[in-house]
Design an enzyme around this catalytic site. Structure first.
Site, mmCIF file in Angstrom:
data_model
loop_
_atom_site.group_PDB
_atom_site.id
_atom_site.type_symbol
_atom_site.label_atom_id
_atom_site.label_comp_id
_atom_site.label_asym_id
_atom_site.label_seq_id
_atom_site.Cartn_x
_atom_site.Cartn_y
_atom_site.Cartn_z
ATOM 1 N N GLU A 141 12.559 -7.266 -8.051
ATOM 2 C CA GLU A 141 13.799 -6.664 -7.568
ATOM 3 C C GLU A 141 14.727 -6.231 -8.700
ATOM 4 O O GLU A 141 14.426 -6.436 -9.881
ATOM 5 C CB GLU A 141 14.519 -7.636 -6.628
ATOM 6 C CG GLU A 141 14.415 -9.088 -7.018
ATOM 7 C CD GLU A 141 14.850 -10.048 -5.906
ATOM 8 O OE1 GLU A 141 15.999 -10.513 -5.995
ATOM 9 O OE2 GLU A 141 14.052 -10.306 -4.980
ATOM 10 N N LYS A 143 18.032 -6.273 -11.063
ATOM 11 C CA LYS A 143 18.978 -7.264 -11.572
ATOM 12 C C LYS A 143 20.358 -6.607 -11.552
ATOM 13 O O LYS A 143 20.691 -5.795 -12.413
ATOM 14 C CB LYS A 143 18.614 -7.718 -12.980
ATOM 15 C CG LYS A 143 19.539 -8.844 -13.445
ATOM 16 C CD LYS A 143 19.067 -9.488 -14.721
ATOM 17 C CE LYS A 143 19.858 -10.750 -15.044
ATOM 18 N NZ LYS A 143 21.313 -10.619 -14.905
ATOM 19 N N ASP A 145 24.207 -5.898 -11.906
ATOM 20 C CA ASP A 145 25.162 -6.258 -12.944
ATOM 21 C C ASP A 145 26.528 -6.481 -12.294
ATOM 22 O O ASP A 145 27.404 -5.617 -12.359
ATOM 23 C CB ASP A 145 25.219 -5.148 -13.999
ATOM 24 C CG ASP A 145 25.838 -5.638 -15.291
ATOM 25 O OD1 ASP A 145 26.131 -6.848 -15.393
ATOM 26 O OD2 ASP A 145 26.030 -4.807 -16.191
ATOM 27 N N TYR A 250 24.997 -7.343 -2.392
ATOM 28 C CA TYR A 250 23.562 -7.284 -2.117
ATOM 29 C C TYR A 250 22.995 -8.694 -2.169
ATOM 30 O O TYR A 250 23.235 -9.422 -3.141
ATOM 31 C CB TYR A 250 22.839 -6.382 -3.127
ATOM 32 C CG TYR A 250 23.217 -4.936 -2.924
ATOM 33 C CD1 TYR A 250 22.528 -4.142 -2.015
ATOM 34 C CD2 TYR A 250 24.305 -4.388 -3.611
ATOM 35 C CE1 TYR A 250 22.905 -2.819 -1.789
ATOM 36 C CE2 TYR A 250 24.692 -3.077 -3.399
ATOM 37 C CZ TYR A 250 23.996 -2.291 -2.482
ATOM 38 O OH TYR A 250 24.379 -0.995 -2.262
ATOM 39 N N LYS A 340 15.251 -7.660 -18.928
ATOM 40 C CA LYS A 340 16.380 -6.746 -19.086
ATOM 41 C C LYS A 340 15.994 -5.447 -19.772
ATOM 42 O O LYS A 340 14.919 -5.320 -20.354
ATOM 43 C CB LYS A 340 17.475 -7.433 -19.908
ATOM 44 C CG LYS A 340 18.208 -8.508 -19.151
ATOM 45 C CD LYS A 340 19.623 -8.569 -19.669
ATOM 46 C CE LYS A 340 20.319 -9.867 -19.344
ATOM 47 N NZ LYS A 340 21.671 -9.879 -19.891
ATOM 48 N N CYS A 434 37.585 24.889 -43.894
ATOM 49 C CA CYS A 434 36.276 24.688 -43.274
ATOM 50 C C CYS A 434 35.328 23.995 -44.253
ATOM 51 O O CYS A 434 35.146 24.471 -45.378
ATOM 52 C CB CYS A 434 35.703 26.033 -42.845
ATOM 53 S SG CYS A 434 34.011 25.918 -42.253
ATOM 54 N N CYS A 437 32.388 26.718 -45.109
ATOM 55 C CA CYS A 437 32.601 27.948 -45.883
ATOM 56 C C CYS A 437 33.899 27.942 -46.676
ATOM 57 O O CYS A 437 34.140 28.852 -47.459
ATOM 58 C CB CYS A 437 32.555 29.167 -44.970
ATOM 59 S SG CYS A 437 33.991 29.315 -43.900
ATOM 60 N N CYS A 452 37.605 27.206 -37.571
ATOM 61 C CA CYS A 452 37.440 27.827 -38.881
ATOM 62 C C CYS A 452 37.743 29.302 -38.731
ATOM 63 O O CYS A 452 37.319 29.927 -37.767
ATOM 64 C CB CYS A 452 35.996 27.619 -39.328
ATOM 65 S SG CYS A 452 35.497 28.727 -40.654
ATOM 66 N N CYS A 458 31.214 32.497 -42.291
ATOM 67 C CA CYS A 458 30.855 31.077 -42.195
ATOM 68 C C CYS A 458 29.419 30.920 -41.676
ATOM 69 O O CYS A 458 29.111 31.377 -40.578
ATOM 70 C CB CYS A 458 31.839 30.366 -41.266
ATOM 71 S SG CYS A 458 31.511 28.609 -41.096
HETATM 72 S S1 IVH Z 1 18.023 -14.828 -8.603
HETATM 73 C C1 IVH Z 1 17.326 -19.182 -9.326
HETATM 74 N N1 IVH Z 1 18.031 -12.239 -8.314
HETATM 75 O O1 IVH Z 1 21.444 -12.777 -12.613
HETATM 76 C C2 IVH Z 1 17.485 -17.736 -9.470
HETATM 77 N N2 IVH Z 1 19.668 -13.207 -9.694
HETATM 78 O O2 IVH Z 1 21.049 -15.784 -14.182
HETATM 79 C C3 IVH Z 1 18.819 -17.306 -9.109
HETATM 80 N N3 IVH Z 1 21.226 -11.570 -10.653
HETATM 81 O O3 IVH Z 1 24.224 -14.246 -12.526
HETATM 82 C C4 IVH Z 1 19.132 -15.922 -9.404
HETATM 83 N N4 IVH Z 1 20.353 -9.797 -9.719
HETATM 84 O O4 IVH Z 1 23.847 -13.290 -10.217
HETATM 85 C C5 IVH Z 1 18.617 -13.292 -8.903
HETATM 86 N N5 IVH Z 1 17.940 -9.950 -7.916
HETATM 87 C C6 IVH Z 1 18.512 -11.001 -8.510
HETATM 88 C C7 IVH Z 1 19.626 -10.862 -9.325
HETATM 89 C C8 IVH Z 1 20.180 -11.991 -9.915
HETATM 90 C C9 IVH Z 1 21.308 -10.239 -10.500
HETATM 91 C C10 IVH Z 1 22.131 -12.361 -11.504
HETATM 92 C C11 IVH Z 1 22.683 -13.577 -10.866
HETATM 93 C C12 IVH Z 1 22.934 -14.465 -12.038
HETATM 94 C C13 IVH Z 1 21.953 -13.997 -13.046
HETATM 95 C C14 IVH Z 1 20.827 -14.946 -13.172
#
Ligand code: IVH
Length: 694
Positions: A141, A143, A145, A250, A340, A434, A437, A452, A458
């Site tokens: 999935e 990650k 931010d 989410y 990451k 410039c 030139c 210029c 130039c």
């Molecule tokens: S699972 C035991 N899934 O990443 C596992 N975390 O250190 C628990 N995060 O700040 C986390 N997307 O908020 C999981 N799809 C995702 C995530 C996710 C972002 C963040 C989470 C935490 C850090 C994990």
């Protein structure tokens, strides 16, 4: 340990002083410095919602400290920032103890496929699988931010929402979270009595832009990024403020549950979606490490098109029973890992600011950076656009800055860290000449940039000028497009437009893709272009702000190139649509000796045009040859010349039998004598003005 050091953080290590060796002392000092930085950044980030450094800088220091602690366990402090998962809870929000701790996940440090392979290998090893055993199934999935959130439902009702805090105790942000419209407040029948849903609170990119626009309008400081904006909103003590700022959520997992929801992680996500929770559609169930790496690559390619920011992907062993079997190491589950992308922001130093000259003569300051790895590449330059941009950033040469490179977008400096200044930093000054030139530069207030005046001379502007010169509305040289011009420039066959007319078959045949036929066609086109009109010629010079129609107006007003070249701003502004800006630009252009040289050369090459007809020709002046000498009472000789030329007169520099009038002022010398000896009419300024009246 050096007792003279009063630094409080050093005390953290004092209980180990007995074991300290000389090497330990320098290591301890380094660890202390790292701990101090990390603690400060932690506070800025978690408590103030105002980080002063990018995450990559934090991560770097964190990793170095972790490494040193592993290497020198006896120097590790109980108060080390590595002991913390999150930051201090703010005292003004109620604290909530999590029923099930909110853990962190292991982050792979290798940005390439190797990261995926390493994780899969660890999982297989821990499960006791051999190479011949089948591939492990994962749910992969995004990650997100943003900020981790625990939503607690009792009997189907949202009773509490808490941030992660330090993983054990978070902050109660229920009132604010209830304003997030995608989070259900009540769940359908049949959900477990106790159900904790975990996920990420984020702010969509568009909502972030809108919020920052509003912040600016209100004279407030814009947020640094969507995550900090989301954090700021969640922490609002007044939920009404949060409600106005759009947050999103989410779901990606569970906390405490009173009964099992599914037997796989993907099953949990499906169930959560059915119960009404937002689940990002990008998650997939895959097998084997190659598929993990493939997902990592795919998400990287769609990253910029996602409506929110992510900083990587997360791999999770799909089977819950395998997850149980794998368990945890320290505070991280062995069944999950974050992979990451290279950081999009990094700190570096602006070592210098150079100035580049663009094709239209615009001077662009460019920051020369201490090379830094950001957004997956090493960046050593960043455009600074113009002087105003530098002023807005408050940037000085030598400053430490945050550089951002997102996706394929060109790297930019987003922030300066003035607190890092050493006192040696220098202000940037736009050059008055410039750098390519040496011609004078001038500031275009309207467009906020510096240009210029070198024009055709130039080299930086040459190519563009040549392309413009040959273009259809200018001298209309058939077959002389950008590609051929580039070829000619590269072969050093041309520098200025006049050189075009010195090309010959031999020179053209030396170019790639040029045959006898194309060479002869181009030479014919060049020959034909010599017969032009004054309007086209003026336009072809590429004077800034002088477009095709202004060129025509100038041609019919002045009827003569020399008259235009000598015109004063007051005179120029009398022409249709010519205001101060255009007048200045024309004056600047013709003042530049190099431009005059180029024009002379073109005329020498035989460029010509028919005399521009005026409605009423002043017979007394038109076609007559004048010579100016001595000091005229009310005007300079150049000005007098312009007036004469404007009416179709010729102005010569020496007296001959062909001279019609010598206009003599005070202290006229040899020319006056010559006129007398040749019996040429000698008149004064007053008489000349009378003639000009017609
Ligand atoms: S699972 C035991 N899934 O990443 C596992 N975390 O250190 C628990 N995060 O700040 C986390 N997307 O908020 C999981 N799809 C995702 C995530 C996710 C972002 C963040 C989470 C935490 C850090 C994990």
């Amino acid at each position: 340990m050096n007792k003279q050091m009063t630094d409080t953080t050093l005390d953290l290590f004092s209980d180990n002083s007995d074991q300290a060796t000389e090497n330990d002392e320098s290591v301890a000092a380094r660890m202390s410095a790292l701990a101090k930085d990390l603690e400060r950044w932690n506070y800025e980030y978690y408590v103030l919602d105002a980080p002063s450094v990018p995450d990559s800088e934090y991560d770097k220091a964190f990793q170095e400290l972790s490494r040193l602690e592993k290497q020198y366990p006896h120097l590790k402090s109980k108060a080390s920032p590595t002991e913390r998962v999150g930051g201090e809870a703010r005292s003004d929000l109620r604290k909530v103890r999590h029923a099930v701790p909110m853990l962190s996940i292991h982050t792979e440090t290798d940005f390439e496929a190797e990261g995926a392979r390493a994780f899969d290998e660890r999982v297989r090893k821990a499960l006791g699988l051999s190479d011949t055993d089948e591939a492990v199934e994962y749910d992969v999935e995004l990650k997100f931010d943003g900020l981790a959130m625990n939503l607690r439902y009792e009997n189907g009702l949202l009773v509490s929402a808490a941030t992660r805090g330090d993983g054990l105790v978070g902050e109660d942000v229920t009132a604010n979270v209830k304003t997030i419209r995608t989070i259900p407040l009540r769940l359908p029948e049949g959900v477990p009595e106790v159900l904790e849903v975990r996920g990420e609170v984020i702010m969509h990119k568009t909502d972030f832009e809108r919020l920052n626009d509003e912040q600016r309008l209100d004279g407030l400081k814009p947020f640094v990024n969507p995550r900090n904006a989301a954090a700021g909103c969640l922490r609002q003590l007044d939920p009404k403020v949060t409600a106005k700022r759009k947050l999103s959520f989410y779901a990606y997992g569970l906390g405490e549950v009173s009964e099992a929801v599914a037997s796989t992680h993907s099953g949990i996500l499906d169930q959560l979606q059915k119960w009404g929770f937002p689940v990002a559609k990008e998650h997939q169930v895959v097998k084997g490490w190659q598929a993990l790496a493939q997902f990592h690559d795919w998400v990287k390619s769609i990253r910029q098109t996602l409506p929110f920011e992510i900083d990587g992907v997360v791999y999770k062993v799909n089977s819950l029973s395998l997850q149980n079997q794998l368990g945890f190491i320290s505070r991280e589950p062995r069944w999950a890992c974050a992979h990451k992308y290279p950081p999009e922001e990094a700190l570096t130093i602006v070592e210098d600011i150079d100035v580049q000259v663009g094709r239209t003569g615009k001077l662009t300051p460019v920051a020369r950076l201490k090379p830094v790895f950001v957004g997956g590449v090493t960046v050593s330059n960043a455009t600074l656009h113009n002087e105003d941009f530098i002023a807005e950033l408050g940037l000085k040469i030598g400053d430490t800055v945050v550089v951002r490179r997102a996706g394929d977008v060109i790297p930019e400096i987003v922030r300066v860290l003035p607190e890092r200044r050493q006192g040696e930093e220098k202000d940037f000054v736009m050059p008055s000449h410039c750098p390519v030139c040496g011609s004078e530069t001038f500031r275009d207030e309207e467009e906020k940039d510096t240009r210029c005046t070198g024009g055709l001379f130039c080299p930086a502007q040459r190519r563009e000028s040549l392309v413009h010169f040959a273009s259809r509305l200018a001298l209309n040289i058939d077959g002389l497009g950008e590609k051929v011009i580039d070829q000619l420039l590269e072969a050093n066959l041309i520098e200025t437009p006049a050189d075009l007319y010195r090309l010959n078959e031999e020179k053209l045949l030396s170019l790639e893709r040029f045959g006898k036929k194309s060479a002869s066609n181009l030479l014919t086109a060049l020959q034909n272009s010599k017969e032009t009109t004054l309007a086209r010629f003026i336009y072809a010079l590429g004077i800034r702000h002088v477009g095709e129609s202004t060129a025509r107006d100038l041609a019919s007003h002045f009827r003569n190139l020399e008259a235009l070249m000598l015109a004063k701003p007051e005179e120029l502004t009398q022409v249709n649509d010519v205001g101060e800006v255009i007048a200045q630009s024309i004056v600047h252009f013709f003042e530049e000796p190099h431009n005059r040289e180029v024009i002379k050369n073109l005329l020498d090459e035989g460029i010509h045009w028919p005399q521009v007809q005026s409605a009423a020709v002043n017979e007394k002046v038109s076609g007559k040859t004048f010579v100016l000498t001595g000091t005229l009472p009310s005007m300079g000789r150049e000005e007098a010349k312009a007036l004469l030329l404007a009416q179709g007169a010729k102005v010569a520099s020496s007296v001959s039998k062909k001279t019609d009038y010598v206009v003599a002022g005070a202290e006229a010398g040899s020319k006056l004598e010559k006129a007398r000896s040749l019996s040429v009419a000698v008149i004064d300024e007053a008489k000349m003005l009378e003639l000009l009246k017609g």
